[in-house]
Scaffold this motif. Structure first.
Motif, PDB file in Angstrom:
ATOM      1  N   LEU A   1     -15.374  16.962  16.926  1.00 32.09           N
ATOM      2  CA  LEU A   1     -16.637  16.308  17.296  1.00 32.09           C
ATOM      3  C   LEU A   1     -16.818  14.970  16.611  1.00 32.09           C
ATOM      4  CD1 LEU A   1     -19.056  19.409  17.209  1.00 32.09           C
ATOM      5  CD2 LEU A   1     -17.703  18.538  19.123  1.00 32.09           C
TER       6      LEU A   1
ATOM      7  N   ARG B   1     -21.186  18.855   5.374  1.00 31.66           N
ATOM      8  CA  ARG B   1     -22.315  19.745   5.701  1.00 31.66           C
ATOM      9  C   ARG B   1     -21.894  20.797   6.719  1.00 31.66           C
ATOM     10  NH1 ARG B   1     -25.441  16.238   7.315  1.00 31.66           N
ATOM     11  NH2 ARG B   1     -26.756  15.909   5.475  1.00 31.66           N
ATOM     12  N   ALA B   2     -21.146  20.382   7.741  1.00 29.86           N
ATOM     13  CA  ALA B   2     -20.733  21.329   8.778  1.00 29.86           C
ATOM     14  C   ALA B   2     -19.833  22.413   8.190  1.00 29.86           C
ATOM     15  CB  ALA B   2     -20.019  20.588   9.902  1.00 29.86           C
ATOM     16  N   ARG B   3     -18.857  22.026   7.379  1.00 34.60           N
ATOM     17  CA  ARG B   3     -17.940  23.021   6.823  1.00 34.60           C
ATOM     18  C   ARG B   3     -18.652  23.962   5.871  1.00 34.60           C
ATOM     19  NH1 ARG B   3     -12.251  22.100   3.603  1.00 34.60           N
ATOM     20  NH2 ARG B   3     -13.605  21.223   2.015  1.00 34.60           N
TER      21      ARG B   3
ATOM     22  N   GLU C   1      -8.604  12.962  13.551  1.00 27.41           N
ATOM     23  CA  GLU C   1     -10.042  13.013  13.301  1.00 27.41           C
ATOM     24  C   GLU C   1     -10.508  14.460  13.284  1.00 27.41           C
ATOM     25  OE1 GLU C   1     -12.083  10.932  16.378  1.00 27.41           O
ATOM     26  OE2 GLU C   1     -11.597  12.393  17.932  1.00 27.41           O
TER      27      GLU C   1
ATOM     28  N   ARG D   1     -16.758  14.273  13.528  1.00 27.89           N
ATOM     29  CA  ARG D   1     -17.514  14.353  12.279  1.00 27.89           C
ATOM     30  C   ARG D   1     -16.759  13.655  11.156  1.00 27.89           C
ATOM     31  NH1 ARG D   1     -18.563  20.712  13.423  1.00 27.89           N
ATOM     32  NH2 ARG D   1     -20.727  20.582  14.130  1.00 27.89           N
ATOM     33  N   ASP D   2     -17.538  13.158  10.190  1.00 28.98           N
ATOM     34  CA  ASP D   2     -16.938  12.537   9.013  1.00 28.98           C
ATOM     35  C   ASP D   2     -17.985  12.450   7.927  1.00 28.98           C
ATOM     36  OD1 ASP D   2     -14.787  11.493   7.611  1.00 28.98           O
ATOM     37  OD2 ASP D   2     -14.242  10.110   9.226  1.00 28.98           O
TER      38      ASP D   2
ATOM     39  N   ASP E   1     -19.760  21.817  21.963  1.00 28.96           N
ATOM     40  CA  ASP E   1     -20.285  21.178  20.757  1.00 28.96           C
ATOM     41  C   ASP E   1     -20.266  22.110  19.544  1.00 28.96           C
ATOM     42  OD1 ASP E   1     -20.817  18.714  21.972  1.00 28.96           O
ATOM     43  OD2 ASP E   1     -22.714  19.462  22.787  1.00 28.96           O
TER      44      ASP E   1
ATOM     45  N   ASP F   1     -21.651  14.445   7.053  1.00 28.24           N
ATOM     46  CA  ASP F   1     -21.789  15.348   8.196  1.00 28.24           C
ATOM     47  C   ASP F   1     -20.648  16.359   8.247  1.00 28.24           C
ATOM     48  OD1 ASP F   1     -24.118  14.138   8.996  1.00 28.24           O
ATOM     49  OD2 ASP F   1     -23.156  12.830  10.475  1.00 28.24           O
ATOM     50  N   ALA F   2     -19.431  15.916   7.953  1.00 26.16           N
ATOM     51  CA  ALA F   2     -18.283  16.825   7.947  1.00 26.16           C
ATOM     52  C   ALA F   2     -18.406  17.853   6.824  1.00 26.16           C
ATOM     53  CB  ALA F   2     -16.994  16.031   7.796  1.00 26.16           C
TER      54      ALA F   2
ATOM     55  N   GLU G   1     -22.405  25.432   8.367  1.00 29.33           N
ATOM     56  CA  GLU G   1     -22.480  25.711   9.803  1.00 29.33           C
ATOM     57  C   GLU G   1     -21.910  27.097  10.115  1.00 29.33           C
ATOM     58  OE1 GLU G   1     -20.020  23.784  13.295  1.00 29.33           O
ATOM     59  OE2 GLU G   1     -21.695  22.480  12.734  1.00 29.33           O
TER      60      GLU G   1
END
Length: 453
Positions: free
Chosen positions: A285, A294-296, A282, A287-288, A239, A291-292, A299
């Motif tokens: 995980l 925020r992760a980039r 895609e 993500r899109d 994850d 959320d995508a 994270e």
């Protein structure tokens, strides 16, 4: 005061600006391979002098020189530190380049190709040509300008911090910014990044027998390759969560402004176009959307750059390699300090039975940081982008740039102007000529707006 006179000079002298970028790109300057660095620094100094700008070498204890210049405004004003770098990434794989290869500077259908055309030689010249435009048209610059062009950014600036510590007074400024990178895929406006994700480079080394051993002896001999595989499996789960104990201790907590920036960016960036550019269906995980983004942005990451082990040539070779190495980069978001991260990684490997694996860490990584969108340098760059591009830029919480803030605190912003699809760090790196010229105007507008704040 209108900026049209400065913009008109840039348009009228577009051929000069383009020729200089071609010449710059045609000079190799690969820091990872120590190729052409001093020659490129000499070229930078020569071009700055030709543009009427001060420039001198500052020799480092090791590595290529920093090119530094201080151009003072005639009236009392703020000072911008204009940070850029003349070194580039290795060009390999060479057989995937078109349009004359990595050092051609060839222009095809309005696009210039070559290593460094975007990262970061167009950024270096955007600062220089913007300053020259003010001098030519108005006889002065609107702010004090300090130009810092280094030659080791692409390998983590290992020698810059020590130099900065000795030159704190020289580097003092009211704001710092870097013109590096491209616009987000699917947008036509710059990104404005208000902080730094630090990059921690680590090499893990496992050793076995004193020499390669015939693989029929595998039951009796330790396998360094498998040792690394097993060790890596303890660092990151499926994850994408980093499993090192205490890794996210004290991690930056997003506030309302941070969340709003993420929402605004998700509404403006074409994530499907980004997937198409990368050739994926895609994101990891699934993500899109927000959320995508925020992760980039926020994270922490643990990336494997590559593994070095054993025999990979033609045919087969039945050996147990006596050594294996893996190169990693960890992106650290604000409040994760590089020295703490190294200590925690070593303790984690020891706890899980891998204390025999050597950890070589580049301890010159700069701490991550974040500034407010309300800082003068932030507001000046946002205003300049809005003026030059006709709409508000995309504002990011943090990005990845910076090298001297450990010793001299300056509010720092990273922003870029190259076209999406510029292929940074990849074959056929490029920049659209019209975007480059617009980037020079952007640099000039930033200088003007910062002088007004």
């Amino acid at each position: 005061m209108s900026m049209q006179d400065v913009y008109d000079w840039i348009d009228a002298n577009a051929d000069e600006c383009v020729r200089d970028l071609q010449r710059f790109v045609q000079q190799p300057s690969i820091s990872a391979q120590n190729v052409g660095l001093r020659e490129c620094a000499t070229l930078v100094r020569e071009m700055m002098h030709a543009d009427g700008l001060p420039a001198e070498f500052h020799e480092l204890d090791e590595g290529p020189p920093v090119v530094f210049g201080h151009l003072e405004a005639k009236k009392p004003s703020k000072t911008i530190l204009c940070y850029s770098h003349y070194d580039v990434q290795p060009p390999e794989p060479l057989d995937e380049w078109t349009h004359g290869g990595p050092w051609s500077g060839e222009i095809v259908d309005g696009v210039m190709y070559g290593r460094g055309s975007t990262d970061n030689k167009s950024g270096v010249l955007a600062f220089n040509k913007a300053a020259k435009a003010f001098l030519q048209v108005r006889g002065e610059v609107p702010v004090n300008l300090k130009f810092l062009i280094e030659g080791e950014e692409e390998i983590g600036s290992p020698n810059l911090a020590a130099w900065a510590e000795k030159n704190e007074e020289l580097l003092k400024a009211d704001g710092m910014h870097c013109l590096d990178g491209s616009m987000e895929t699917g947008t036509q406006v710059p990104d404005v990044s208000l902080g730094l994700k630090s990059v921690l480079f680590v090499e893990l080394i496992a050793r076995g027998a004193k020499m390669d051993v015939h693989s029929l002896n595998f039951p009796l001999v330790e396998s360094p390759v498998w040792e690394l595989v097993w060790a890596l499996n303890t660092i990151l789960d499926r994850d994408r969560k980093i499993l090192v104990e205490g890794w996210e201790e004290g991690i930056w907590q997003l506030g309302p402004d941070d969340e709003q920036q993420l929402t605004d960016k998700a509404a403006r960036v074409d994530l499907n176009a980004l997937k198409e550019e990368w050739g994926i269906s895609e994101f990891a995980l699934g993500r899109d959307g927000v959320d995508a983004i925020r992760a980039r942005t926020y994270e922490p990451t643990a990336n494997i750059q590559g593994m070095i082990a054993g025999y990979t040539g033609p045919g087969r070779k039945t050996i147990i390699p006596n050594e294996a190495r893996v190169r990693m980069d960890f992106r650290l978001i604000p409040n994760i300090q590089p020295a703490d991260a190294i200590r925690k990684l070593k303790a984690h490997l020891e706890k899980h039975g891998f204390g025999h694996i050597e950890v070589q860490a580049f301890d010159g990584a700069e701490p991550p940081y974040k500034i407010s969108v309300k800082e003068d340098i932030s507001q000046a760059i946002i205003a300049a982008a809005t003026e030059v591009y006709g709409e508000l830029p995309v504002v990011n919480g943090v990005s990845a740039e910076g090298a001297i803030l450990r010793h001299v605190w300056i509010p720092c912003v990273l922003t870029g102007f190259a076209n999406p699809g510029a292929n940074l760090h990849a074959p056929d790196e490029n920049i659209r000529v019209d975007r480059y010229l617009q980037g020079i105007k952007y640099a000039a507008a930033i200088m003007e707006h910062f002088g007004r704040t």
